[in-house]
Enzyme design. Structure first.
Site, PDB file in Angstrom:
ATOM      1  N   TYR A 213      -3.254   0.235   9.804  1.00  0.00           N
ATOM      2  CA  TYR A 213      -3.357  -0.438   8.502  1.00  0.00           C
ATOM      3  C   TYR A 213      -2.025  -0.332   7.756  1.00  0.00           C
ATOM      4  CZ  TYR A 213      -4.097  -1.005   3.537  1.00  0.00           C
ATOM      5  OH  TYR A 213      -3.939  -1.392   2.232  1.00  0.00           O
TER       6      TYR A 213
ATOM      7  N   VAL B 149     -17.039  14.935   3.890  1.00  0.00           N
ATOM      8  CA  VAL B 149     -15.660  15.139   3.407  1.00  0.00           C
ATOM      9  C   VAL B 149     -14.767  15.296   4.637  1.00  0.00           C
ATOM     10  CG1 VAL B 149     -14.114  16.643   2.102  1.00  0.00           C
ATOM     11  CG2 VAL B 149     -16.438  16.223   1.264  1.00  0.00           C
TER      12      VAL B 149
ATOM     13  N   LYS C 284       0.918  -3.250   6.743  1.00  0.00           N
ATOM     14  CA  LYS C 284       1.443  -3.533   5.395  1.00  0.00           C
ATOM     15  C   LYS C 284       2.973  -3.373   5.378  1.00  0.00           C
ATOM     16  CE  LYS C 284      -2.192  -4.646   3.053  1.00  0.00           C
ATOM     17  NZ  LYS C 284      -2.305  -5.913   2.326  1.00  0.00           N
TER      18      LYS C 284
ATOM     19  N   ARG D 281     -10.035  12.888   9.197  1.00  0.00           N
ATOM     20  CA  ARG D 281     -10.162  11.522   9.724  1.00  0.00           C
ATOM     21  C   ARG D 281      -8.826  11.133  10.363  1.00  0.00           C
ATOM     22  NH1 ARG D 281     -11.598   6.867   5.373  1.00  0.00           N
ATOM     23  NH2 ARG D 281      -9.515   7.415   4.642  1.00  0.00           N
TER      24      ARG D 281
ATOM     25  N   SER E   9       0.821  -1.205   0.000  1.00  0.00           N
ATOM     26  CA  SER E   9       0.000   0.000   0.000  1.00  0.00           C
ATOM     27  C   SER E   9       0.857   1.258   0.000  1.00  0.00           C
ATOM     28  CB  SER E   9      -0.863  -0.032   1.264  1.00  0.00           C
ATOM     29  OG  SER E   9      -1.499   1.196   1.448  1.00  0.00           O
TER      30      SER E   9
ATOM     31  N   ASN F 134      -4.684   4.362  -4.827  1.00  0.00           N
ATOM     32  CA  ASN F 134      -6.096   4.157  -4.450  1.00  0.00           C
ATOM     33  C   ASN F 134      -6.865   3.455  -5.560  1.00  0.00           C
ATOM     34  OD1 ASN F 134      -5.096   6.096  -2.488  1.00  0.00           O
ATOM     35  ND2 ASN F 134      -7.226   6.250  -1.853  1.00  0.00           N
TER      36      ASN F 134
HETATM   37  C1  WQD Z   1      -9.616   8.672   0.175  1.00  0.00           C
HETATM   38  C2  WQD Z   1      -9.764  10.107   0.624  1.00  0.00           C
HETATM   39  C3  WQD Z   1     -10.387  10.372   2.923  1.00  0.00           C
HETATM   40  C4  WQD Z   1     -14.335   8.605   2.695  1.00  0.00           C
HETATM   41  C5  WQD Z   1      -6.659   3.906   0.888  1.00  0.00           C
HETATM   42  C6  WQD Z   1      -7.138   2.527   1.149  1.00  0.00           C
HETATM   43  C7  WQD Z   1      -6.053   1.653   1.423  1.00  0.00           C
HETATM   44  C8  WQD Z   1      -4.757   1.951   0.706  1.00  0.00           C
HETATM   45  C9  WQD Z   1      -4.388   3.337   0.708  1.00  0.00           C
HETATM   46  C10 WQD Z   1      -4.161   0.355  -0.898  1.00  0.00           C
HETATM   47  C11 WQD Z   1      -9.168  10.364   2.007  1.00  0.00           C
HETATM   48  C12 WQD Z   1     -11.460  10.881   2.005  1.00  0.00           C
HETATM   49  C13 WQD Z   1     -13.072   9.078   2.388  1.00  0.00           C
HETATM   50  C14 WQD Z   1     -15.367   9.540   2.989  1.00  0.00           C
HETATM   51  C15 WQD Z   1     -13.793  11.336   2.621  1.00  0.00           C
HETATM   52  N1  WQD Z   1      -4.733   1.500  -0.650  1.00  0.00           N
HETATM   53  N2  WQD Z   1     -12.813  10.418   2.356  1.00  0.00           N
HETATM   54  N3  WQD Z   1     -15.047  10.880   2.936  1.00  0.00           N
HETATM   55  O1  WQD Z   1      -7.558   6.508   3.136  1.00  0.00           O
HETATM   56  O2  WQD Z   1      -6.461   7.005   0.948  1.00  0.00           O
HETATM   57  O3  WQD Z   1      -6.677   4.691   1.963  1.00  0.00           O
HETATM   58  O4  WQD Z   1      -5.400   4.064   0.273  1.00  0.00           O
HETATM   59  O5  WQD Z   1      -3.734  -0.340  -0.086  1.00  0.00           O
HETATM   60  O6  WQD Z   1      -6.518   0.399   1.094  1.00  0.00           O
HETATM   61  O7  WQD Z   1      -8.088   2.441   2.186  1.00  0.00           O
HETATM   62  O8  WQD Z   1      -8.656   5.834   0.890  1.00  0.00           O
HETATM   63  O9  WQD Z   1     -10.896   5.881  -0.096  1.00  0.00           O
HETATM   64  O10 WQD Z   1     -10.648   5.748   2.417  1.00  0.00           O
HETATM   65  O11 WQD Z   1     -10.039   7.851   1.246  1.00  0.00           O
HETATM   66  O12 WQD Z   1     -13.562  12.545   2.601  1.00  0.00           O
HETATM   67  O13 WQD Z   1     -16.494   9.175   3.299  1.00  0.00           O
HETATM   68  O14 WQD Z   1     -11.161  10.392   0.726  1.00  0.00           O
HETATM   69  O15 WQD Z   1     -10.247  11.165   4.049  1.00  0.00           O
HETATM   70  O16 WQD Z   1      -8.585  11.615   2.005  1.00  0.00           O
HETATM   71  P1  WQD Z   1      -7.309   6.116   1.770  1.00  0.00           P
HETATM   72  P2  WQD Z   1     -10.121   6.251   1.108  1.00  0.00           P
END
Ligand code: WQD
Length: 336
Positions: free
Chosen positions: A138, A206, A142, A281, A114, A168
């Protein structure tokens, strides 16, 4: 990811054996995998990879050339809430798999790592030499797996391991038959946005509008799931290029903010995506964008699908399957 990989592998003539505990997936995908590929997955076993006895029985029964290890929890917020569960599944699952592979003389592995291992490394595109600095359990799980794999490869020259650091992954199979169907409330952005577009959720929350990014929302590098699994299939061809462990980023090399995704998805779906900007978050970082050039240099492969393709395909799946896989035909598991 696993179901899309099955299609990609079957389409390229591989025999596929699947092991899944369906913690965040469903056996309903297999009838659809077979419909798309026109071929059957060789066998499907319902088990937790930490169950070494059951896993070993699968390796006893089937000759295995290489393993693609997708089995892990993947939510940043879930890992902050339940760190032990994350380490147990992600790290414990990997060590159980490695010892079972070892017992059966299987030494080729493609591992799902990741981009989150880079942590808060800054706004510039990150290449594979960027020092790790995980900011949540998480990511730390990894990174721990990568270190275990590196140690195994240092000690045992017969191993070849490719760690693919996903940025992502999002989107769906273009047929609309396969896609993301989170088994509990979606944590990832794309399924959340899709459910708002469908009207299943009132609005998107967001997470953070005060990041040091152009619009204040966090920036990520979204890569189409079909590009991601294509890279895995290409990785299989290159496992034997060199012994030991190699690490590659899988990203598009382009950053998109949360509000960029909202805008593109809204256009793809022709639906409004109401949103509210709330607090950050825990565990999140401002920007994660890949320098994705190493994989192209090594294998001549690069992702070709854009954020527009990702949103269009994610929406196509969600629109055709408003309740996910519920009610879809189910293929029975194989018995040990
Ligand atoms: C993306 C962005 C949130 C939900 C992921 C995977 C993980 C890894 C790494 C491969 C972030 C924002 C999200 C919501 C929001 N990939 N968000 N509202 O955290 O980058 O992690 O990438 O291993 O598997 O989980 O991905 O899709 O959760 O979030 O604003 O309801 O969207 O804060 O900035 P993330 P994500």
């Amino acid at each position: 990811m696993g179901s899309h990989a099955c299609v990609e592998l079957l389409d390229h003539g591989y025999e596929v054996i699947v092991v899944d505990d369906y913690a965040n997936s469903t056996p309903h995908v297999f009838a659809r995998v077979e419909r798309i590929a026109g071929r059957f997955v060789g066998a499907v076993y319902e088990l937790d990879i930490r169950d070494r006895r059951a896993l070993s029985a699968v390796f006893d029964r089937h000759p295995v050339d290489a393993v693609m290890h997708f089995a892990a929890h993947k939510s940043v917020s879930g890992s902050v809430e339940s760190p032990v569960e994350y380490y147990d599944t992600n790290v414990g699952g990997t060590t159980a798999l490695l010892s079972t592979m070892h017992e059966h003389g299987v030494h080729r592995l493609v591992f799902s790592s990741s981009c989150s291992v880079y942590g808060d490394a800054g706004a510039d595109p990150l290449d594979e030499s960027t020092p790790a600095g995980p900011t949540n359990p998480y990511a730390a799980s990894k990174w721990a797996c990568e270190q275990i794999l590196a140690d195994v490869c240092r000690r045992r020259p017969e191993y070849t391991v490719l760690c693919l650091r996903y940025f992502n992954p999002a989107g769906a199979h273009p047929s609309g038959l396969l896609g993301e169907d989170p088994q509990s409330a979606p944590d990832n952005l794309m399924p959340h946005v899709a459910q708002v577009a469908l009207g299943h959720r009132k609005q998107l929350q967001v997470f953070g509008g005060d990041y040091p990014t152009p619009d204040g929302t966090a920036v990520r590098d979204y890569i189409h799931v079909m590009d991601t699994v294509e890279a895995h299939r290409v990785a299989l061809d290159h496992l034997v290029d060199a012994p030991g462990m190699r690490v590659f980023n899988l990203g598009l090399g382009q950053g998109s903010s949360v509000l960029d995704v909202v805008g593109v998805f809204s256009e793809a779906s022709a639906k409004p995506i109401p949103y509210e900007v709330g607090p950050r978050r825990p565990g999140d970082v401002a920007t994660l964008v890949a320098d994705a050039s190493a994989v192209t240099r090594a294998w001549g492969w690069r992702p070709t699908r854009t954020l527009v393709d990702i949103c269009r395909d994610a929406w196509h799946f969600q629109r055709l399957n408003p309740h996910g896989y519920a009610g879809a035909a189910r293929r029975p598991n194989s018995k040990l």
